[in-house]
Scaffold this active site. Structure first.
Site, PDB file in Angstrom:
ATOM      1  N   VAL A  12       0.841  -1.205  -0.026  1.00 33.13           N
ATOM      2  CA  VAL A  12      -0.037   0.181   0.045  1.00 33.13           C
ATOM      3  C   VAL A  12       0.953   1.233  -0.082  1.00 33.13           C
ATOM      4  O   VAL A  12       0.475   2.292   0.205  1.00 33.13           O
ATOM      5  CB  VAL A  12      -1.090   0.058   1.128  1.00 33.13           C
ATOM      6  CG1 VAL A  12      -1.799  -1.025   1.214  1.00 33.13           C
ATOM      7  CG2 VAL A  12      -0.245   0.052   2.380  1.00 33.13           C
ATOM      8  N   LEU A  14       3.496   4.081   1.419  1.00 33.93           N
ATOM      9  CA  LEU A  14       3.922   4.443   2.707  1.00 33.93           C
ATOM     10  C   LEU A  14       2.464   5.386   3.213  1.00 33.93           C
ATOM     11  O   LEU A  14       2.314   6.606   3.368  1.00 33.93           O
ATOM     12  CB  LEU A  14       4.787   5.705   2.639  1.00 33.93           C
ATOM     13  CG  LEU A  14       6.290   5.263   2.727  1.00 33.93           C
ATOM     14  CD1 LEU A  14       7.539   6.477   2.546  1.00 33.93           C
ATOM     15  CD2 LEU A  14       6.509   4.581   3.938  1.00 33.93           C
ATOM     16  N   HIS A  15       1.671   4.479   3.742  1.00 31.84           N
ATOM     17  CA  HIS A  15       0.348   4.823   4.188  1.00 31.84           C
ATOM     18  C   HIS A  15      -0.187   4.142   5.439  1.00 31.84           C
ATOM     19  O   HIS A  15       0.620   2.987   5.472  1.00 31.84           O
ATOM     20  CB  HIS A  15      -0.768   4.628   3.144  1.00 31.84           C
ATOM     21  CG  HIS A  15      -0.798   5.227   1.652  1.00 31.84           C
ATOM     22  ND1 HIS A  15      -1.027   6.782   1.599  1.00 31.84           N
ATOM     23  CD2 HIS A  15      -0.349   4.903   0.585  1.00 31.84           C
ATOM     24  CE1 HIS A  15      -0.673   7.030   0.422  1.00 31.84           C
ATOM     25  NE2 HIS A  15      -0.258   5.998  -0.192  1.00 31.84           N
ATOM     26  N   ALA A  16      -0.571   4.622   6.395  1.00 32.40           N
ATOM     27  CA  ALA A  16      -1.067   4.005   7.547  1.00 32.40           C
ATOM     28  C   ALA A  16      -0.068   3.268   8.378  1.00 32.40           C
ATOM     29  O   ALA A  16       1.055   4.056   8.767  1.00 32.40           O
ATOM     30  CB  ALA A  16      -2.397   2.951   7.352  1.00 32.40           C
ATOM     31  N   PRO A  18       2.464   1.115   7.217  1.00 32.37           N
ATOM     32  CA  PRO A  18       4.120   1.418   7.010  1.00 32.37           C
ATOM     33  C   PRO A  18       4.523   2.722   7.210  1.00 32.37           C
ATOM     34  O   PRO A  18       5.585   2.971   7.658  1.00 32.37           O
ATOM     35  CB  PRO A  18       4.008   1.148   5.422  1.00 32.37           C
ATOM     36  CG  PRO A  18       2.799   0.141   5.409  1.00 32.37           C
ATOM     37  CD  PRO A  18       1.575   0.769   6.387  1.00 32.37           C
TER      38      PRO A  18
END
Length: 89
Positions: A12, A14-16, A18
């Site tokens: 996904v 660099l979201h949430a 990570p």
């Protein structure tokens, strides 16, 4: 100033989760660390909002920079982190 390039491995980007893991690791270095897309203005790697605002997705290249004692070793650790799929762990 130490510099490294790395390709984002997380499915996904660099979201949430990570991004949160990366920001925690960047904070743990105790150094001034920046992250950005090549050719764009970098952001503070210790800021979750800054990191998420990059919109870096799976397969995107980012550039990390750091200054201070241990910058090379710190960036090597951050590169290793971003080279893994942090959603799969």
């Amino acid at each position: 100033m130490a510099t490294r390039s790395v390709t984002i491995a997380s499915a996904v980007g660099l979201h949430a989760r990570p991004a949160s893991l990366f920001v925690q690791a960047a904070n743990a270095t105790g150094l001034d660390v920046e992250i950005g897309r090549p050719g764009e203005e970098p952001v503070d790697a210790t800021s979750i909002l800054g990191v998420m605002s990059l919109g870096a997705g799976h397969g995107d290249e980012v550039v990390l920079t750091a200054e201070g004692d241990g910058a090379d070793a710190a960036l090597d650790e951050l590169v290793a982190l971003l080279s893994r799929d942090l959603d799969a762990e």
